[in-house]
Every structure is written in structure tokens, then in C-alpha cells.
Design a protein around this motif. Sequence first.
Motif, PDB file in Angstrom:
ATOM      1  N   UNK A  21     -46.449  34.182 -55.067  1.00  0.00           N
ATOM      2  CA  UNK A  21     -47.632  33.980 -54.559  1.00  0.00           C
ATOM      3  C   UNK A  21     -48.194  32.767 -55.355  1.00  0.00           C
ATOM      4  N   UNK A  22     -48.889  31.661 -54.578  1.00  0.00           N
ATOM      5  CA  UNK A  22     -49.282  30.496 -55.117  1.00  0.00           C
ATOM      6  C   UNK A  22     -50.104  30.645 -56.485  1.00  0.00           C
ATOM      7  N   UNK A  23     -49.816  29.992 -57.397  1.00  0.00           N
ATOM      8  CA  UNK A  23     -50.368  30.040 -58.681  1.00  0.00           C
ATOM      9  C   UNK A  23     -50.949  28.530 -58.968  1.00  0.00           C
ATOM     10  N   UNK A  24     -52.342  28.542 -59.356  1.00  0.00           N
ATOM     11  CA  UNK A  24     -52.751  27.421 -59.773  1.00  0.00           C
ATOM     12  C   UNK A  24     -54.227  27.425 -60.424  1.00  0.00           C
ATOM     13  N   UNK A  25     -54.333  26.310 -61.105  1.00  0.00           N
ATOM     14  CA  UNK A  25     -55.640  26.529 -62.060  1.00  0.00           C
ATOM     15  C   UNK A  25     -56.817  25.959 -60.938  1.00  0.00           C
ATOM     16  N   UNK A  26     -56.733  25.625 -59.879  1.00  0.00           N
ATOM     17  CA  UNK A  26     -57.787  25.211 -58.933  1.00  0.00           C
ATOM     18  C   UNK A  26     -58.147  26.661 -58.347  1.00  0.00           C
ATOM     19  N   UNK A  27     -59.427  26.906 -58.519  1.00  0.00           N
ATOM     20  CA  UNK A  27     -59.872  27.974 -57.771  1.00  0.00           C
ATOM     21  C   UNK A  27     -61.051  27.929 -56.792  1.00  0.00           C
ATOM     22  N   UNK A  28     -61.290  26.455 -56.334  1.00  0.00           N
ATOM     23  CA  UNK A  28     -62.103  26.314 -55.153  1.00  0.00           C
ATOM     24  C   UNK A  28     -61.705  24.889 -54.784  1.00  0.00           C
ATOM     25  N   UNK A  29     -62.164  24.543 -53.588  1.00  0.00           N
ATOM     26  CA  UNK A  29     -61.819  23.187 -53.003  1.00  0.00           C
ATOM     27  C   UNK A  29     -61.939  21.981 -53.886  1.00  0.00           C
ATOM     28  N   UNK A  30     -60.959  21.109 -54.211  1.00  0.00           N
ATOM     29  CA  UNK A  30     -60.847  19.888 -55.156  1.00  0.00           C
ATOM     30  C   UNK A  30     -62.321  19.336 -55.305  1.00  0.00           C
ATOM     31  N   UNK A  31     -62.739  18.774 -56.543  1.00  0.00           N
ATOM     32  CA  UNK A  31     -63.808  18.261 -56.383  1.00  0.00           C
ATOM     33  C   UNK A  31     -63.755  16.679 -55.896  1.00  0.00           C
ATOM     34  N   UNK A  32     -62.581  16.215 -55.983  1.00  0.00           N
ATOM     35  CA  UNK A  32     -62.218  15.020 -55.425  1.00  0.00           C
ATOM     36  C   UNK A  32     -61.945  14.920 -53.889  1.00  0.00           C
ATOM     37  N   UNK A  33     -61.810  15.955 -53.268  1.00  0.00           N
ATOM     38  CA  UNK A  33     -61.294  15.933 -51.935  1.00  0.00           C
ATOM     39  C   UNK A  33     -62.198  14.931 -51.032  1.00  0.00           C
ATOM     40  N   UNK A  34     -63.673  15.099 -50.839  1.00  0.00           N
ATOM     41  CA  UNK A  34     -64.342  14.272 -49.870  1.00  0.00           C
ATOM     42  C   UNK A  34     -64.250  12.855 -50.170  1.00  0.00           C
ATOM     43  N   UNK A  35     -64.271  12.458 -51.636  1.00  0.00           N
ATOM     44  CA  UNK A  35     -63.964  11.163 -51.903  1.00  0.00           C
ATOM     45  C   UNK A  35     -62.752  10.635 -51.235  1.00  0.00           C
ATOM     46  N   UNK A  36     -61.657  11.372 -51.429  1.00  0.00           N
ATOM     47  CA  UNK A  36     -60.340  10.859 -50.848  1.00  0.00           C
ATOM     48  C   UNK A  36     -60.542  10.827 -49.400  1.00  0.00           C
ATOM     49  N   UNK A  37     -60.913  11.722 -48.832  1.00  0.00           N
ATOM     50  CA  UNK A  37     -61.142  11.939 -47.199  1.00  0.00           C
ATOM     51  C   UNK A  37     -61.848  10.815 -46.916  1.00  0.00           C
ATOM     52  N   UNK A  38     -62.934  10.332 -47.417  1.00  0.00           N
ATOM     53  CA  UNK A  38     -63.778   9.255 -46.976  1.00  0.00           C
ATOM     54  C   UNK A  38     -63.204   8.126 -46.951  1.00  0.00           C
ATOM     55  N   UNK A  39     -62.591   7.633 -48.371  1.00  0.00           N
ATOM     56  CA  UNK A  39     -61.738   6.455 -48.444  1.00  0.00           C
ATOM     57  C   UNK A  39     -60.469   6.312 -47.530  1.00  0.00           C
ATOM     58  N   UNK A  40     -60.150   7.340 -46.976  1.00  0.00           N
ATOM     59  CA  UNK A  40     -59.092   6.957 -46.078  1.00  0.00           C
ATOM     60  C   UNK A  40     -59.591   6.816 -44.557  1.00  0.00           C
ATOM     61  N   UNK A  41     -60.833   7.494 -44.382  1.00  0.00           N
ATOM     62  CA  UNK A  41     -61.331   7.320 -42.862  1.00  0.00           C
ATOM     63  C   UNK A  41     -61.808   5.833 -42.865  1.00  0.00           C
ATOM     64  N   UNK A  42     -62.174   5.190 -43.944  1.00  0.00           N
ATOM     65  CA  UNK A  42     -62.667   3.853 -43.886  1.00  0.00           C
ATOM     66  C   UNK A  42     -61.684   2.811 -43.507  1.00  0.00           C
ATOM     67  N   UNK A  43     -60.569   3.232 -44.145  1.00  0.00           N
ATOM     68  CA  UNK A  43     -59.341   1.992 -44.359  1.00  0.00           C
ATOM     69  C   UNK A  43     -57.964   2.739 -43.212  1.00  0.00           C
TER      70      UNK A  43
END
Length: 238
Positions: A21-43
Motif C-alpha cells: 500500500x502507499x505509505x506517506x506522512x501526508x494525510x490530506x491534500x498538500x497545503x501548497x497544491x493550489x499555489x502550485x496549480x495557480x502559478x502554472x495556470x498563469x504561465x
Amino acid sequence: MPPSVSGIDPQAKGESGNSRSVVSRQTAPHEDLIAQVGKHARHRWAKPIADYNREAFAQADQWIAGRAQPLILDSGCGTGDSSRLLAARYPAHLVIGVDRSADRLSRQRADTPENCLLVRADLVDFWRLAREAGWRPEQHYLLYPNPEPKPKHLKRRFHAHPVFPDLVALGGQFESRSNWRIYLEELAQAFAYHGRTAEIFPVPDDEPPLTLFERKYRSSGQPLWCLRTTEGSAEEST
């Protein structure tokens, strides 16, 4: 580093019935996700496209030229089993499977349907070329991409990568599957940023597996999840 796709998910290296199974310390969507998505949407991403990817795309573009059938794109198709299955399921459609591994694609079998083409190319270039050429697949599959579950590897996931706006621009009904629900939750948030809605639901137990990974994960008793955008889809032949 470019994202990884189906065929090289390290979580699937175990034998059938013994996949990790996938093992990760991440238990929810990444807190930096939307910032990354927004940056790539602009450029718009302008990294040079490799010549071999241009040649591969030209081969695929020529194959569909002049054909009236709608297109299904199977991104990260591995050995092409999912592409062959989709081509048999939708005989009135053209199916193009894309994978960057020459070794996986060298395992092509003689039973590849006539409405199916398997192409070796990097998705990050292939999607941009498809967008430039005005491709509009009716359905687009991304099955069991490497989830890159370490929080520090967020940027390796397709939805946090600069190529994601090009994937979105291709349109059509998009479907992705994973044994890590958080990956799909992030993907749904990234689509929502671009104004597209998606639903996440369990992969039906009685549905034949689309990929070797799906078969292995299911045999191991892992929960499998499907994300699907709400646009219309192709009709199966009965």
C-alpha cells in the motif's frame, strides 16, 4: 523532474496478491497544491520539446488524420494492455496509448486491435503537442500514475506540474485511478481550479481490471479509487 506514470509505480513491485500500500506522512491534500496549480495556470510552460517526441506525435497525428472516429487517449499505458482493452470496448473509436518506456511498449502483442496505436513518448511533451494540434479526445485516461507520496515530491505529481494546464485544455471526459485516494483528491482540486468538476468513487469490484497494477492491487485487498470528470463519455458497444 517530470512526473512518473503507470508502469513504474514502485508500490506495485510485489507479486500479485502481495503489493504494498502507499505509505506517506501526508494525510490530506498538500497545503501548497493550489499555489502550485495557480502559478502554472498563469504561465504557459515553454520548455523545449524533444525531437523524438515531435516525431512520435507526428506519427500519431498522421494515424488519426482523415478518420472520423472519436479519439480516446490512454496516457501512461505501460505495456498497452489498457489501450487494447479500451479499443475492444469501444470499437467505433480510435485509441492511442502513450508511454515513455521502450521496454514496456516492446511487449506489444499481435492481438492489438486495428483501432489502437501505441506510441513511445514523454507525456509532458505529447500533451503540449496535442494541445497545439487541437486534439480533443472524447475520453482521456491516466491509470495508476506513480503517486509520488512523499510531501516534498508534490511537484512531481501531474496536477502540480507545469504541464497540467495542457492536460486540462485537451478537454473530454478525464478518468484517473489510484490506490491512494489523496492523489485523486488533489487532482480534483486542481481540476476545480480550472473550472472543471470531478467525482471520486470506488472502482467497482465486479469490473474487469484495466491494468496489471489494478489486478495486483485488487488481489492485495487494497481499496481502489476512480476520479472522473463530469463531461460526457463514449458509449460502449453492446
